[in-house]
Design a protein around this motif. Structure first.
Motif, PDB file in Angstrom:
ATOM      1  N   CYS A 160      44.921  19.753   3.081  1.00  0.00           N
ATOM      2  CA  CYS A 160      44.718  19.913   4.525  1.00  0.00           C
ATOM      3  C   CYS A 160      45.680  19.060   5.343  1.00  0.00           C
ATOM      4  O   CYS A 160      45.737  19.209   6.562  1.00  0.00           O
TER       5      CYS A 160
ATOM      6  N   GLU B 232      37.818  15.417   4.394  1.00  0.00           N
ATOM      7  CA  GLU B 232      38.052  16.423   5.431  1.00  0.00           C
ATOM      8  C   GLU B 232      37.861  17.854   4.906  1.00  0.00           C
ATOM      9  O   GLU B 232      37.148  18.648   5.488  1.00  0.00           O
ATOM     10  N   CYS B 233      38.534  18.156   3.764  1.00  0.00           N
ATOM     11  CA  CYS B 233      38.515  19.556   3.290  1.00  0.00           C
ATOM     12  C   CYS B 233      37.835  19.703   1.936  1.00  0.00           C
ATOM     13  O   CYS B 233      37.738  20.817   1.424  1.00  0.00           O
TER      14      CYS B 233
ATOM     15  N   CYS C 120      38.571  15.027  -0.956  1.00  0.00           N
ATOM     16  CA  CYS C 120      39.035  14.749   0.409  1.00  0.00           C
ATOM     17  C   CYS C 120      37.840  14.846   1.364  1.00  0.00           C
ATOM     18  O   CYS C 120      37.133  15.858   1.356  1.00  0.00           O
TER      19      CYS C 120
ATOM     20  N   CYS D 118      46.163  14.108   2.088  1.00  0.00           N
ATOM     21  CA  CYS D 118      45.599  15.236   1.345  1.00  0.00           C
ATOM     22  C   CYS D 118      46.633  16.342   1.246  1.00  0.00           C
ATOM     23  O   CYS D 118      47.161  16.801   2.253  1.00  0.00           O
TER      24      CYS D 118
HETATM   25 ZN   LIG Z   1      41.936  17.564   2.656  1.00  0.00          ZN
END
Ligand SMILES: [Zn+2]
Length: 517
Positions: free
Chosen positions: A158, A145-146, A143, A155
């Motif tokens: 997150c 983002e995380c 992911c 995801c």
């Molecule tokens: Zn994530």
């Protein structure tokens, strides 16, 4: 003031039956609130269904060596019958019929004809060998983002939207050895960023109803520009769109939620005998519906960001959902449920072995409201024996000596105690502080109190009266016990302020989880 509460739990993917994690998360909570609110005389609709358009249907069918259509048709029946086996009372159960798919196309077509969707080039993973784009469940990686490993789309860790083209170390889920390249494709998108200020205002006004994890994620997501949301996907599994610019594409399954929710609401209303003229009738501005979601944390992006942004693109035509009750993961023996590894307890199997009131009580006690929690068969037996079955059965045995006596007097002190109990339970069941954990704890505390009560001739009326009140308050969870004892299924109207006498009746006993019913 709303005239009705529309409760929706996102439709599970039709790639298998429901395991306990599904029940312990959104479904039991939605059912318990619906039963409580009906007991208070409110108009309530409860809907869910199954989703066949998810790419996970294709990946699961591939793993199991069956066709996606076969998987959908068996899963659809399994999901519905498992909900029924657990006593989750669904008013509207949606499917994959023409009425639904036509409405999805109609709803998105309205955004399209209002000029609210934009043709944009986006990067997607692509298999040169199969000539297919890989989105959602077809693509896995890290992911952006995380950094957690997962699939494209949403995801699980997150909750963020994960563009397939941005996955770290992207690979094909169906064939991890198949080399994947990135290729551009033109899709229709919703420019969600345009609606960010309105979304912030809306959620700022309703933030007190969000659980902390969702509140934190929403604040973070809405604090920076929101990416364009792909409404169509260049793949073949899904609902085909009729727009010439994106001929051959389908609706992104995560762009269905608002149209699906409206359809779900309409179906639920029809089944309860109050049909509205249009599919979206209950959602129109001023229609008086409070829209409430019970959903997994991983579903917040489509249901609380992209979906409401779609509604806002209709310029005030629709009211926005106001309540979101999220849950985290429910595990089995402290490991994630995994159908593919066989690490799973099916709701249907457990309900065939253990009385469902005990399952509902235990899932309520351990429901993952704020953090991941875990199920174990041992804990189910121990917790329900110690906190529910034995205390209840001892109380019920004590009542036996007064069966046939009466009517016995109920004191003012006991009526005041009853009012306290009703208030305690209401605080757990009302949406502003909804908590299955605390409702189960409150049942435990009250049964323990009644079990300690050495009732005599003098206060037998109060004793029997307070048992009756606890039972009515516990009825949204202990559905069969309440129905057996009170006879009026689903009765939760525990307001006993005017009761002056009680006539003791024999109380049903509970069967331990260690014993087959
Ligand atoms: Zn994530």
């Amino acid at each position: 003031m709303s005239t009705r509460t529309v409760i929706i739990s996102p439709a599970p993917t039709a790639n298998g039956d429901l395991h306990l994690g599904h029940i312990a998360g959104p479904f039991l909570a939605a059912d318990v609130h619906a039963r409580y609110a009906r007991g208070r005389g409110r108009e309530v609709l409860l809907g869910t269904g199954f989703q066949d358009t998810s790419t996970f249907v294709v990946t699961t069918a591939h793993r199991r060596g069956i066709t996606p259509a076969e998987l959908v048709s068996t899963s659809a029946g399994q999901i519905e019958s498992t909900l029924r086996a657990m006593g989750v009372g669904i008013d509207g159960y949606t499917g994959d019929d023409d009425r639904f798919t036509k409405w999805v196309v109609d709803f998105i077509g309205r955004l399209y004809s209002r000029g609210r969707l934009e043709l944009k080039k986006m990067w997607f993973p692509y298999s040169e060998r199969t000539g297919e784009f890989l989105v959602d469940g077809f693509a896995s990686g890290g992911c952006p983002e995380c950094l957690a490993d997962g699939c494209a789309g949403l995801c699980e860790s997150c909750g963020h939207l994960v563009a397939a083209g941005e996955l770290i170390g992207v690979r094909s889920t169906l064939d991890p050895d198949d080399p994947v390249v990135l290729r551009e494709a033109e899709v229709l998108t919703l420019p969600v960023e345009r609606h960010r200020d309105r979304l912030r205002e809306h959620f700022a006004a309703h933030a007190s109803g969000l659980r902390p994890h969702m509140a934190q994620a929403m604040t973070q997501m809405l604090s920076r520009p929101l990416p364009d949301f792909p409404v169509t996907y260049p793949i073949s599994w899904g609902i085909p769109v009729p727009f010439p610019e994106v001929a051959g594409q389908v609706v992104n399954p995560n762009a269905e939620p608002m149209a699906w929710s409206m359809h779900c609401s309409a179906l639920a209303a029809e089944n309860r005998g109050s049909a509205s003229a249009t599919e979206d009738g209950l959602w129109l501005a001023g229609a008086g519906s409070e829209i409430v979601y019970f959903l997994g944390f991983d579903n917040i992006y489509p249901f609380a960001i992209a979906g409401p942004a779609m509604l806002l693109a209709f310029d005030g035509h629709y009211d926005l959902p106001t309540r979101y009750l999220t849950n985290e993961f429910y595990e089995l023996d402290n490991q994630k449920f995994s159908t593919s590894r066989g690490h799973v307890v099916w709701g249907r199997d457990l309900a065939a072995e253990v009385p469902r009131d005990l399952i509902r009580f235990h899932l309520a006690s351990t429901s993952p409201e704020h953090q991941r929690t875990s199920f174990s068969r041992d804990a189910l037996a121990r917790v329900t024996d110690n906190r529910l079955v034995r205390p209840w059965n001892r109380i019920a045995e004590r009542v036996d000596q007064w069966v046939g006596a009466g009517p016995l007097p109920v004191s003012e002190r006991s009526r005041r105690a009853a009012a306290r109990m009703v208030e305690r339970f209401a605080a757990c069941y009302e949406l502003s502080g909804f908590s299955l954990n605390r409702a189960a704890d409150t049942i435990t505390e009250q049964l323990a109190r009644l079990e300690r009560w050495e009732a005599t001739e003098a206060d037998a009326g109060d004793f029997c009266f307070e048992i009756d009140v606890v039972l009515r308050c516990a009825a949204p969870i202990l559905i069969d016990l309440a129905a057996d004892a009170i006879g009026d299924r689903g009765v939760t109207d525990a307001d006993r302020a005017a009761v002056t006498t009680v006539t003791p009746a024999r109380l049903p006993r509970l069967v331990s989880a260690g014993t087959r019913p």
